[in-house]
Design a protein around this motif. Sequence first.
Motif, PDB file in Angstrom:
ATOM      1  N   LEU A  62      19.781 -15.464  -1.920  1.00  0.00           N
ATOM      2  CA  LEU A  62      18.763 -16.494  -1.731  1.00  0.00           C
ATOM      3  C   LEU A  62      17.481 -15.918  -1.148  1.00  0.00           C
ATOM      4  O   LEU A  62      16.380 -16.291  -1.558  1.00  0.00           O
ATOM      5  CB  LEU A  62      19.318 -17.602  -0.834  1.00  0.00           C
ATOM      6  CG  LEU A  62      20.326 -18.547  -1.493  1.00  0.00           C
ATOM      7  CD1 LEU A  62      21.131 -19.296  -0.443  1.00  0.00           C
ATOM      8  CD2 LEU A  62      19.600 -19.543  -2.403  1.00  0.00           C
ATOM      9  N   ILE A  63      17.624 -15.030  -0.193  1.00  0.00           N
ATOM     10  CA  ILE A  63      16.434 -14.514   0.493  1.00  0.00           C
ATOM     11  C   ILE A  63      15.693 -13.474  -0.341  1.00  0.00           C
ATOM     12  O   ILE A  63      14.456 -13.449  -0.371  1.00  0.00           O
ATOM     13  CB  ILE A  63      16.836 -13.933   1.866  1.00  0.00           C
ATOM     14  CG1 ILE A  63      17.199 -15.076   2.820  1.00  0.00           C
ATOM     15  CG2 ILE A  63      15.726 -13.071   2.457  1.00  0.00           C
ATOM     16  CD1 ILE A  63      17.707 -14.623   4.161  1.00  0.00           C
ATOM     17  N   SER A  64      16.429 -12.629  -1.040  1.00  0.00           N
ATOM     18  CA  SER A  64      15.774 -11.491  -1.686  1.00  0.00           C
ATOM     19  C   SER A  64      15.427 -11.698  -3.148  1.00  0.00           C
ATOM     20  O   SER A  64      14.552 -11.000  -3.674  1.00  0.00           O
ATOM     21  CB  SER A  64      16.668 -10.247  -1.556  1.00  0.00           C
ATOM     22  OG  SER A  64      17.882 -10.434  -2.274  1.00  0.00           O
ATOM     23  N   ARG A  65      16.080 -12.666  -3.834  1.00  0.00           N
ATOM     24  CA  ARG A  65      15.925 -12.734  -5.285  1.00  0.00           C
ATOM     25  C   ARG A  65      15.533 -14.101  -5.841  1.00  0.00           C
ATOM     26  O   ARG A  65      15.206 -14.199  -7.031  1.00  0.00           O
ATOM     27  CB  ARG A  65      17.225 -12.301  -5.972  1.00  0.00           C
ATOM     28  CG  ARG A  65      17.613 -10.865  -5.658  1.00  0.00           C
ATOM     29  CD  ARG A  65      18.884 -10.453  -6.406  1.00  0.00           C
ATOM     30  NE  ARG A  65      19.274  -9.097  -6.074  1.00  0.00           N
ATOM     31  CZ  ARG A  65      18.780  -8.005  -6.628  1.00  0.00           C
ATOM     32  NH1 ARG A  65      17.855  -8.122  -7.574  1.00  0.00           N
ATOM     33  NH2 ARG A  65      19.189  -6.812  -6.271  1.00  0.00           N
ATOM     34  N   ARG A  66      15.562 -15.143  -5.051  1.00  0.00           N
ATOM     35  CA  ARG A  66      15.349 -16.483  -5.597  1.00  0.00           C
ATOM     36  C   ARG A  66      13.917 -17.003  -5.455  1.00  0.00           C
ATOM     37  O   ARG A  66      13.612 -18.089  -5.912  1.00  0.00           O
ATOM     38  CB  ARG A  66      16.306 -17.472  -4.921  1.00  0.00           C
ATOM     39  CG  ARG A  66      17.777 -17.243  -5.264  1.00  0.00           C
ATOM     40  CD  ARG A  66      18.046 -17.488  -6.743  1.00  0.00           C
ATOM     41  NE  ARG A  66      19.453 -17.353  -7.077  1.00  0.00           N
ATOM     42  CZ  ARG A  66      20.319 -18.353  -7.124  1.00  0.00           C
ATOM     43  NH1 ARG A  66      19.922 -19.578  -6.836  1.00  0.00           N
ATOM     44  NH2 ARG A  66      21.570 -18.130  -7.446  1.00  0.00           N
ATOM     45  N   GLY A  67      13.051 -16.262  -4.799  1.00  0.00           N
ATOM     46  CA  GLY A  67      11.672 -16.710  -4.653  1.00  0.00           C
ATOM     47  C   GLY A  67      11.536 -17.988  -3.849  1.00  0.00           C
ATOM     48  O   GLY A  67      10.663 -18.824  -4.121  1.00  0.00           O
ATOM     49  N   LEU A  68      12.394 -18.151  -2.835  1.00  0.00           N
ATOM     50  CA  LEU A  68      12.340 -19.364  -2.028  1.00  0.00           C
ATOM     51  C   LEU A  68      11.024 -19.460  -1.263  1.00  0.00           C
ATOM     52  O   LEU A  68      10.423 -18.444  -0.891  1.00  0.00           O
ATOM     53  CB  LEU A  68      13.495 -19.399  -1.029  1.00  0.00           C
ATOM     54  CG  LEU A  68      14.919 -19.558  -1.589  1.00  0.00           C
ATOM     55  CD1 LEU A  68      15.900 -19.738  -0.439  1.00  0.00           C
ATOM     56  CD2 LEU A  68      15.004 -20.736  -2.544  1.00  0.00           C
ATOM     57  N   ARG A  69      10.605 -20.701  -1.010  1.00  0.00           N
ATOM     58  CA  ARG A  69       9.399 -20.960  -0.235  1.00  0.00           C
ATOM     59  C   ARG A  69       9.765 -21.827   0.957  1.00  0.00           C
ATOM     60  O   ARG A  69      10.838 -22.428   1.015  1.00  0.00           O
ATOM     61  CB  ARG A  69       8.362 -21.689  -1.104  1.00  0.00           C
ATOM     62  CG  ARG A  69       7.978 -20.950  -2.371  1.00  0.00           C
ATOM     63  CD  ARG A  69       7.173 -21.835  -3.304  1.00  0.00           C
ATOM     64  NE  ARG A  69       5.958 -22.336  -2.675  1.00  0.00           N
ATOM     65  CZ  ARG A  69       5.154 -23.247  -3.226  1.00  0.00           C
ATOM     66  NH1 ARG A  69       5.476 -23.774  -4.386  1.00  0.00           N
ATOM     67  NH2 ARG A  69       4.075 -23.642  -2.596  1.00  0.00           N
ATOM     68  N   THR A  70       8.860 -21.869   1.919  1.00  0.00           N
ATOM     69  CA  THR A  70       9.039 -22.831   3.003  1.00  0.00           C
ATOM     70  C   THR A  70       8.885 -24.228   2.388  1.00  0.00           C
ATOM     71  O   THR A  70       8.135 -24.394   1.415  1.00  0.00           O
ATOM     72  CB  THR A  70       7.982 -22.624   4.093  1.00  0.00           C
ATOM     73  OG1 THR A  70       6.675 -22.727   3.508  1.00  0.00           O
ATOM     74  CG2 THR A  70       8.127 -21.264   4.747  1.00  0.00           C
ATOM     75  N   PRO A  71       9.615 -25.220   2.883  1.00  0.00           N
ATOM     76  CA  PRO A  71      10.435 -25.219   4.092  1.00  0.00           C
ATOM     77  C   PRO A  71      11.907 -24.915   3.862  1.00  0.00           C
ATOM     78  O   PRO A  71      12.757 -25.408   4.604  1.00  0.00           O
ATOM     79  CB  PRO A  71      10.265 -26.658   4.586  1.00  0.00           C
ATOM     80  CG  PRO A  71      10.206 -27.453   3.310  1.00  0.00           C
ATOM     81  CD  PRO A  71       9.501 -26.585   2.310  1.00  0.00           C
ATOM     82  N   PHE A  72      12.239 -24.123   2.844  1.00  0.00           N
ATOM     83  CA  PHE A  72      13.647 -23.817   2.593  1.00  0.00           C
ATOM     84  C   PHE A  72      14.206 -22.793   3.575  1.00  0.00           C
ATOM     85  O   PHE A  72      15.386 -22.458   3.494  1.00  0.00           O
ATOM     86  CB  PHE A  72      13.838 -23.331   1.153  1.00  0.00           C
ATOM     87  CG  PHE A  72      13.786 -24.444   0.139  1.00  0.00           C
ATOM     88  CD1 PHE A  72      14.858 -25.304  -0.023  1.00  0.00           C
ATOM     89  CD2 PHE A  72      12.659 -24.646  -0.630  1.00  0.00           C
ATOM     90  CE1 PHE A  72      14.811 -26.340  -0.938  1.00  0.00           C
ATOM     91  CE2 PHE A  72      12.600 -25.679  -1.553  1.00  0.00           C
ATOM     92  CZ  PHE A  72      13.677 -26.532  -1.710  1.00  0.00           C
ATOM     93  N   LEU A  73      13.394 -22.310   4.495  1.00  0.00           N
ATOM     94  CA  LEU A  73      13.909 -21.429   5.535  1.00  0.00           C
ATOM     95  C   LEU A  73      13.095 -21.580   6.808  1.00  0.00           C
ATOM     96  O   LEU A  73      11.862 -21.731   6.769  1.00  0.00           O
ATOM     97  CB  LEU A  73      13.878 -19.959   5.088  1.00  0.00           C
ATOM     98  CG  LEU A  73      14.541 -18.999   6.063  1.00  0.00           C
ATOM     99  CD1 LEU A  73      15.554 -18.094   5.371  1.00  0.00           C
ATOM    100  CD2 LEU A  73      13.520 -18.138   6.798  1.00  0.00           C
ATOM    101  N   ARG A  74      13.811 -21.596   7.948  1.00  0.00           N
ATOM    102  CA  ARG A  74      13.212 -21.506   9.271  1.00  0.00           C
ATOM    103  C   ARG A  74      13.768 -20.267   9.961  1.00  0.00           C
ATOM    104  O   ARG A  74      14.847 -19.779   9.612  1.00  0.00           O
ATOM    105  CB  ARG A  74      13.549 -22.728  10.130  1.00  0.00           C
ATOM    106  CG  ARG A  74      12.818 -23.987   9.815  1.00  0.00           C
ATOM    107  CD  ARG A  74      13.170 -25.065  10.830  1.00  0.00           C
ATOM    108  NE  ARG A  74      14.591 -25.417  10.767  1.00  0.00           N
ATOM    109  CZ  ARG A  74      15.293 -25.891  11.786  1.00  0.00           C
ATOM    110  NH1 ARG A  74      14.715 -26.045  12.974  1.00  0.00           N
ATOM    111  NH2 ARG A  74      16.572 -26.202  11.642  1.00  0.00           N
ATOM    112  N   VAL A  75      13.043 -19.779  10.952  1.00  0.00           N
ATOM    113  CA  VAL A  75      13.501 -18.632  11.735  1.00  0.00           C
ATOM    114  C   VAL A  75      13.367 -19.011  13.205  1.00  0.00           C
ATOM    115  O   VAL A  75      12.319 -19.502  13.636  1.00  0.00           O
ATOM    116  CB  VAL A  75      12.673 -17.370  11.421  1.00  0.00           C
ATOM    117  CG1 VAL A  75      13.167 -16.196  12.249  1.00  0.00           C
ATOM    118  CG2 VAL A  75      12.750 -17.035   9.935  1.00  0.00           C
ATOM    119  N   ALA A  76      14.429 -18.806  13.977  1.00  0.00           N
ATOM    120  CA  ALA A  76      14.429 -19.191  15.391  1.00  0.00           C
ATOM    121  C   ALA A  76      15.003 -18.061  16.228  1.00  0.00           C
ATOM    122  O   ALA A  76      15.881 -17.313  15.787  1.00  0.00           O
ATOM    123  CB  ALA A  76      15.242 -20.461  15.602  1.00  0.00           C
TER     124      ALA A  76
END
Length: 402
Positions: A62-76
């Motif tokens: 998901l992180i390296s190959r799917r071209g995800l954009r925010t808001p599909f990920l948060r970092v805490a």
Amino acid sequence: MSLFRTQVQDVGAQRGVGVLESRLTGLSREDFARDVWARTAALTRGASDFSDVFSSSAVDELISRRGLRTPFLRVAKDGTTLPESSFTAPAGVGATIGDQLDDTALWRAFADGATLVLQALHRTWEPVAGLVSELSTELGHPVQANAYVTPPQNRGFDAHYDVHDVFVLQIEGTKRWIVHEPVLPDPLRDQPWTDHRPAVAGAAARSTAHLDTVLGPGDVLYLPRGWLHSARAQGEVSIHLTLGVHTWTRYALAEHLTRAALAALRDDPPMRRSLPLGAGGQDDERELVRERLLAAVAEADPGPSFERARRAEGRPAPLGPLAQLSALNGMGPTTPVRLREALEARLAGTRLFTRVGYLDLPASDLAPVTRLLDGGIRTAGDLGLALAGRLLRAGVLLPGNR
């Protein structure tokens, strides 16, 4: 006391029982509703093997190959959410949108102790989407899914509560969970824990934990909304899924009831009249308004608007436009068709309501549509070619067998 259960993995999966029993709690829906739902935290050891649902390789994909954009990920990290600009960037020629995930920046943040939160996995990872859809149908409440990926000996968030129920599914690694009883029982969606931050911090620091335990792979923890919790990864990377159940409440039903009553009062000429001039004499007006409002509430039917809102918070099963067009163009009497899952389809008179809109049907179509909703109908010929084509075009039917 928390409810503990030790359950063999996937018990009952071959008996046609729901995922609540076969994969999450070992309890039937009736037993879960009576003993656990919205009442208490519940821990099920070895509930299921979730490797078919999610994994570390899924995280990397998901992180390296799917071209995800925010808001599909948060970092805490240590209770603080990092700014999106610290882990997003354009992705080169043909993909210059600036809010795509930067896998290098995310690796550096993760190596430095940050938790990666993959959000709305029911939209981006098919195995999770299938589990969420089944659970939502079984519970009758909308469900969404996030994954929390935490480095060893780190935590992402301070003690807090959620305004939705959660099922925590430990996927890989171990995580210590500390759970306290609510400071605000059954919070509504607009009553977040940040509005009660001092009480939450005080309860987490001073009171005895209701539950202090380490979850391992296959364990499931259920927390009703409002229950305080914090979690810390142990000696290895921890991956867990949270299935968030956004429960409908009596308050929500009351909102729809009052809206229906107010809509009726709009058509009441005396209620549209202006109040008298001046500040005095309002007591009589208040009593008149109260009487008419109570009468309108007594007559109001919140059902239609409540059902529309409930259907809108869910999503039907995926639909492939090319497969749909191919089925439509090549349809014959033996073409297999099926009702689209999670559609919330129901007949009211001659109108078919679904999550993708409604259709008015002639009387001749009511019998086959009724059989369709009851689980019958397997081919376009069984349904009738004209009706099957109409339902395929509307996105109510999908091609193929289950």
